[in-house]
Design an enzyme around this catalytic site. Structure first.
Site, PDB file in Angstrom:
ATOM      1  N   HIS A 501       2.062   3.146  10.449  1.00  0.00           N
ATOM      2  CA  HIS A 501       0.718   2.654  10.815  1.00  0.00           C
ATOM      3  C   HIS A 501      -0.323   3.766  10.755  1.00  0.00           C
ATOM      4  O   HIS A 501      -0.387   4.607  11.644  1.00  0.00           O
ATOM      5  CB  HIS A 501       0.770   2.036  12.212  1.00  0.00           C
ATOM      6  CG  HIS A 501       1.832   0.996  12.327  1.00  0.00           C
ATOM      7  ND1 HIS A 501       2.583   0.785  13.450  1.00  0.00           N
ATOM      8  CD2 HIS A 501       2.300   0.102  11.402  1.00  0.00           C
ATOM      9  CE1 HIS A 501       3.449  -0.181  13.237  1.00  0.00           C
ATOM     10  NE2 HIS A 501       3.306  -0.606  12.001  1.00  0.00           N
TER      11      HIS A 501
HETATM   12  C1  LIG Z   1       7.994  -1.045   6.211  1.00  0.00           C
HETATM   13  C2  LIG Z   1       6.689  -1.463   6.836  1.00  0.00           C
HETATM   14  C3  LIG Z   1       6.700  -2.295   7.949  1.00  0.00           C
HETATM   15  C4  LIG Z   1       5.493  -2.700   8.526  1.00  0.00           C
HETATM   16  N1  LIG Z   1       5.532  -3.565   9.590  1.00  0.00           N
HETATM   17  C5  LIG Z   1       4.384  -3.956  10.183  1.00  0.00           C
HETATM   18  C6  LIG Z   1       4.386  -4.854  11.279  1.00  0.00           C
HETATM   19  O1  LIG Z   1       5.429  -5.311  11.737  1.00  0.00           O
HETATM   20  N2  LIG Z   1       3.198  -5.205  11.821  1.00  0.00           N
HETATM   21  C7  LIG Z   1       2.017  -4.720  11.361  1.00  0.00           C
HETATM   22  O2  LIG Z   1       0.970  -5.055  11.932  1.00  0.00           O
HETATM   23  N3  LIG Z   1       1.984  -3.889  10.306  1.00  0.00           N
HETATM   24  C8  LIG Z   1       3.128  -3.494   9.709  1.00  0.00           C
HETATM   25  N4  LIG Z   1       3.094  -2.646   8.636  1.00  0.00           N
HETATM   26  C9  LIG Z   1       1.790  -2.231   8.131  1.00  0.00           C
HETATM   27  C10 LIG Z   1       1.222  -3.303   7.211  1.00  0.00           C
HETATM   28  O3  LIG Z   1       2.101  -3.519   6.153  1.00  0.00           O
HETATM   29  C11 LIG Z   1      -0.154  -2.858   6.714  1.00  0.00           C
HETATM   30  O4  LIG Z   1      -1.004  -2.670   7.838  1.00  0.00           O
HETATM   31  C12 LIG Z   1      -0.818  -3.880   5.809  1.00  0.00           C
HETATM   32  O5  LIG Z   1       0.068  -4.422   4.882  1.00  0.00           O
HETATM   33  C13 LIG Z   1      -1.996  -3.206   5.113  1.00  0.00           C
HETATM   34  O6  LIG Z   1      -2.686  -4.149   4.330  1.00  0.00           O
HETATM   35  P1  LIG Z   1      -3.824  -3.665   3.330  1.00  0.00           P
HETATM   36  O7  LIG Z   1      -4.225  -4.853   2.550  1.00  0.00           O
HETATM   37  O8  LIG Z   1      -4.872  -2.927   4.066  1.00  0.00           O
HETATM   38  O9  LIG Z   1      -3.117  -2.577   2.395  1.00  0.00           O
HETATM   39  P2  LIG Z   1      -1.873  -2.718   1.391  1.00  0.00           P
HETATM   40  O10 LIG Z   1      -0.955  -3.769   1.824  1.00  0.00           O
HETATM   41  O11 LIG Z   1      -1.340  -1.352   1.213  1.00  0.00           O
HETATM   42  O12 LIG Z   1      -2.551  -3.216   0.050  1.00  0.00           O
HETATM   43  C14 LIG Z   1      -3.332  -2.364  -0.729  1.00  0.00           C
HETATM   44  C15 LIG Z   1      -3.147  -2.750  -2.181  1.00  0.00           C
HETATM   45  O13 LIG Z   1      -4.056  -1.968  -2.948  1.00  0.00           O
HETATM   46  C16 LIG Z   1      -3.415  -1.564  -4.135  1.00  0.00           C
HETATM   47  N5  LIG Z   1      -4.099  -0.355  -4.604  1.00  0.00           N
HETATM   48  C17 LIG Z   1      -4.140   0.853  -4.006  1.00  0.00           C
HETATM   49  N6  LIG Z   1      -4.869   1.714  -4.741  1.00  0.00           N
HETATM   50  C18 LIG Z   1      -5.315   1.035  -5.813  1.00  0.00           C
HETATM   51  C19 LIG Z   1      -6.120   1.385  -6.929  1.00  0.00           C
HETATM   52  N7  LIG Z   1      -6.612   2.617  -7.069  1.00  0.00           N
HETATM   53  N8  LIG Z   1      -6.383   0.428  -7.853  1.00  0.00           N
HETATM   54  C20 LIG Z   1      -5.890  -0.839  -7.733  1.00  0.00           C
HETATM   55  N9  LIG Z   1      -5.117  -1.211  -6.692  1.00  0.00           N
HETATM   56  C21 LIG Z   1      -4.837  -0.291  -5.739  1.00  0.00           C
HETATM   57  C22 LIG Z   1      -1.971  -1.308  -3.729  1.00  0.00           C
HETATM   58  O14 LIG Z   1      -1.107  -1.355  -4.830  1.00  0.00           O
HETATM   59  C23 LIG Z   1      -1.752  -2.436  -2.717  1.00  0.00           C
HETATM   60  O15 LIG Z   1      -1.222  -3.590  -3.309  1.00  0.00           O
HETATM   61  C24 LIG Z   1       4.266  -2.244   8.020  1.00  0.00           C
HETATM   62  C25 LIG Z   1       4.252  -1.400   6.910  1.00  0.00           C
HETATM   63  C26 LIG Z   1       5.440  -1.011   6.316  1.00  0.00           C
HETATM   64  C27 LIG Z   1       5.390  -0.110   5.134  1.00  0.00           C
END
Ligand SMILES: Cc1cc2nc3c(=O)[nH]c(=O)nc-3n(C[C@H](O)[C@H](O)[C@H](O)COP(=O)(O)OP(=O)(O)OC[C@H]3O[C@@H](n4cnc5c(N)ncnc54)[C@H](O)[C@@H]3O)c2cc1C
Ligand code: SF4
Length: 571
Positions: A501
């Site tokens: 996180h």
């Molecule tokens: C193993 C694991 C377990 C977790 N468990 C929990 C949980 O139980 N509860 C909880 O609240 N949170 C949990 N989390 C955290 C949660 O997964 C994240 O908070 C959430 O998925 C973030 O969402 P996001 O859309 O901000 O980012 P992301 O899910 O990281 O999405 C960002 C996207 O942007 C893309 N991207 C990045 N850079 C570029 C670029 N330059 N050009 C084009 N595309 C790009 C990436 O490929 C990705 O698909 C966990 C995380 C992990 C790794």
């Protein structure tokens, strides 16, 4: 020279939870959206026969390829940062759905205290409680104002849970009831109750029952298969952008989704963006996608990196403490836990789910008196049952050698006879913890990597000591034969620490001097750029972040619709 494409109303960078929610809301409102995702297209069929621990957990098939892009880390300003070459700490997502495909699904709300942390701390303990090197600030919005957005996120994802008295008020109960309370969780419950605490089942995005959401998406109940954290869900029971918001956006016909599209820069004149530059990761061809609004939803690290590489916003300087991009990076503290070893009891801990667990609210936020302690906020004290898989499950008491006959003997003995009382602690920002561009290392496209300067603070270390006493007292009541407690927080190690996180770097607030975005996640310095995700959190709570970043993504979508009609600052 990049090939220039036709202008669109909105381009979104990154299609995880943040990008997926914003795409779904905008396309439902009739707005044309281009979604750029650096990884591959995914749907539920990609998760079929997914129970392969080596492939997904240890070889990290769903995660970012660190040979192409990573971060560099150092513990303080005097050190040279080095690239993270193997996953320990962060496990960054890549591909449609982002980390939302392989997350656990623990879906909390932050506390009313989180949103007004400075005001409420000063009111209760006086102005001197917050030390000057901790830039802790109110978020500029209250829990009550955020409540409807949390409610929308929870209904979309079908969160399973029970109302907790010590947290903020809810307009509705959770859409589905809590998950099954297994014998392991009942052990914790009984012990915590004996000590006067109020255990509750962790709110879960692993569905406790079949559920149809307001968008008409139907999903099945969780099978407690235990291949959840680090895996996609082949039953669709785990809420994931790929099985919830992204199909809704596709169905409108207004989403132009382009996978294998890696964004390297935001085109801008310093006051407004005109679009983004991206590379087709197969052909290496470069494109310019012009847009009226640019949404960054590329997770904490790339939200910050893209702004810095595009020279948008003022970079934070830890010496002068001026600037905002990269400021208030926070992690969480996970030491302070106790491991319980039983000689004659077995618990079937090979079954479980990513969000199966029980917790007490008594040590979260300001739910206990901080007058005589040297830290703020608190921790979630909990027992979870994710399901111990065969390769990684090698628990043995402290002092056991880490290889050889004795290691083998102990890890077999306790394979099904170990429980944990964990502590997930909040992390406060510090002036010397921040993100900037690495002066040496570059990614495969020649763009500077993100550099993290981070170590645990004095406040984190005090919190860990305190919570270690709490976890040990509950552990004792659970009657094991042996308890190990980790009571000291070691220095931060990017390869071995395990919390996933990350927050901060593009934080929200009410003043452009100490925040980068307003509470619609609209940049102060470029009104047509919105930066979504937990990069916007001014500090990190003890709760998992996705419920809160999901709620703010709904608010950002609302803001973008307004902005496209009227323009200008939304606050
Ligand atoms: C193993 C694991 C377990 C977790 N468990 C929990 C949980 O139980 N509860 C909880 O609240 N949170 C949990 N989390 C955290 C949660 O997964 C994240 O908070 C959430 O998925 C973030 O969402 P996001 O859309 O901000 O980012 P992301 O899910 O990281 O999405 C960002 C996207 O942007 C893309 N991207 C990045 N850079 C570029 C670029 N330059 N050009 C084009 N595309 C790009 C990436 O490929 C990705 O698909 C966990 C995380 C992990 C790794
Ligand atoms: S534990 Fe439940 S939600 Fe998680 S992958 Fe298995 S069935 Fe899906």
């Amino acid at each position: 020279m990049a090939k220039k494409l036709s202008k669109v109303p909105v381009v979104i960078v990154g299609m995880g939870w943040a990008g997926g929610i914003i795409a779904s809301e905008l396309t439902k409102a009739g707005i044309k959206v281009v979604g750029l995702e650096r990884g591959k297209e995914r749907d539920m069929s990609d998760y079929s026969m997914v129970h392969d621990e080596l492939r997904f957990q240890h070889r990290e098939e769903l995660m970012q390829d660190l040979s192409k892009e990573t971060i560099t880390h150092r513990n303080n300003l005097k050190m040279r940062a080095l690239p993270m070459r193997s996953y320990g700490t962060f496990i960054v997502g890549e591909g449609l759905g982002g980390a939302g495909s392989h997350w656990n699904g623990q879906t909390y709300r932050f506390l009313p205290y989180d949103f007004e942390i400075r005001s409420l701390t000063e009111k209760r303990y006086g102005k001197n409680k917050i030390k000057s090197d901790y830039p802790i600030q109110d978020w500029g919005i209250t829990y009550d104002e955020m409540e409807p957005y949390y409610d929308t996120f929870e209904k979309m994802a079908g969160i399973s849970g029970e109302t907790v008295e010590l947290y903020g008020k809810r307009s509705n109960p959770y859409p589905t009831g809590p998950m099954v309370k297994t014998p392991v969780l009942a052990e914790f419950e009984q012990a915590a109750k004996k000590l006067g605490y109020k255990p509750y089942m962790i709110p879960s995005a692993n569905l406790s029952e079949n559920y149809k959401n307001p968008d008409g998406i139907s999903r099945s109940a969780c099978q407690y298969c235990a291949y959840c954290e680090n895996f996609g869900c082949e039953y669709g029971a785990k809420a994931d952008p790929v099985v919830t918001v992204i199909p809704v956006a596709k169905e409108t016909g207004n989403l132009d989704l382009r996978t294998y599209s890696n964004v390297t820069r935001i085109v801008n004149d310093g006051r407004k963006a005109t679009g983004v530059i991206y590379v087709d990761t197969f052909t290496g061809e470069e494109f310019e996608q012009p847009a009226e609004v640019v949404v960054l939803a590329s997770y904490v690290f790339n939200n910050v990196r893209l702004l810095l590489n595009s020279k948008l916003g003022t970079p934070y300087d830890p010496k002068t403490k001026n600037g905002v991009i990269g400021k208030n990076y926070c992690y969480q503290v996970s030491s302070g836990y106790s491991s319980l070893y039983y000689n004659d009891r077995e618990f079937n801990i090979y079954g479980g789910a990513g969000a199966l667990g029980i917790e007490i609210p008594d040590f979260a936020g300001d739910n206990f008196d901080h007058s005589d302690v040297n830290f703020l906020h608190g921790a979630g004290i909990r027992t979870t049952q994710y399901g111990n898989r065969p390769i990684a499950n090698n628990n043995s008491p402290i002092g056991t050698p880490s290889w050889g006959a004795e290691f083998k003997k102990q890890s077999i003995k306790y394979a099904n006879s170990i429980l944990q009382v964990k502590s997930q602690g909040a992390s406060m920002p510090h002036t010397q913890n921040y993100l900037d561009l690495d002066p040496t290392y570059k990614d495969v496209y020649g763009m500077p990597l993100l550099r993290m300067t981070y170590d645990y603070t004095a406040q984190d270390r005090e919190l860990v000591k305190y919570m270690a006493k709490v976890t040990r007292s509950i552990a004792k009541k659970m009657g094991p034969d042996h308890i190990d407690t980790v009571a000291e927080q070691a220095d931060f190690n990017v390869n071995t620490d395990t919390n996933t996180h990350n927050t901060g770097g593009v934080i929200m607030g009410t003043d452009p001097n100490d925040s980068a975005v307003n509470t619609y996640l609209q940049m102060w310095d470029a009104e047509n750029v919105f930066v979504a995700g937990s990069s916007a959190f001014p500090h990190n709570s003890s709760f998992n972040p996705t419920g809160t970043l999901g709620a703010f993504s709904y608010r950002a979508a609302e803001g973008i619709v307004k902005y496209l009609k009227k323009g200008g600052s939304l606050v």
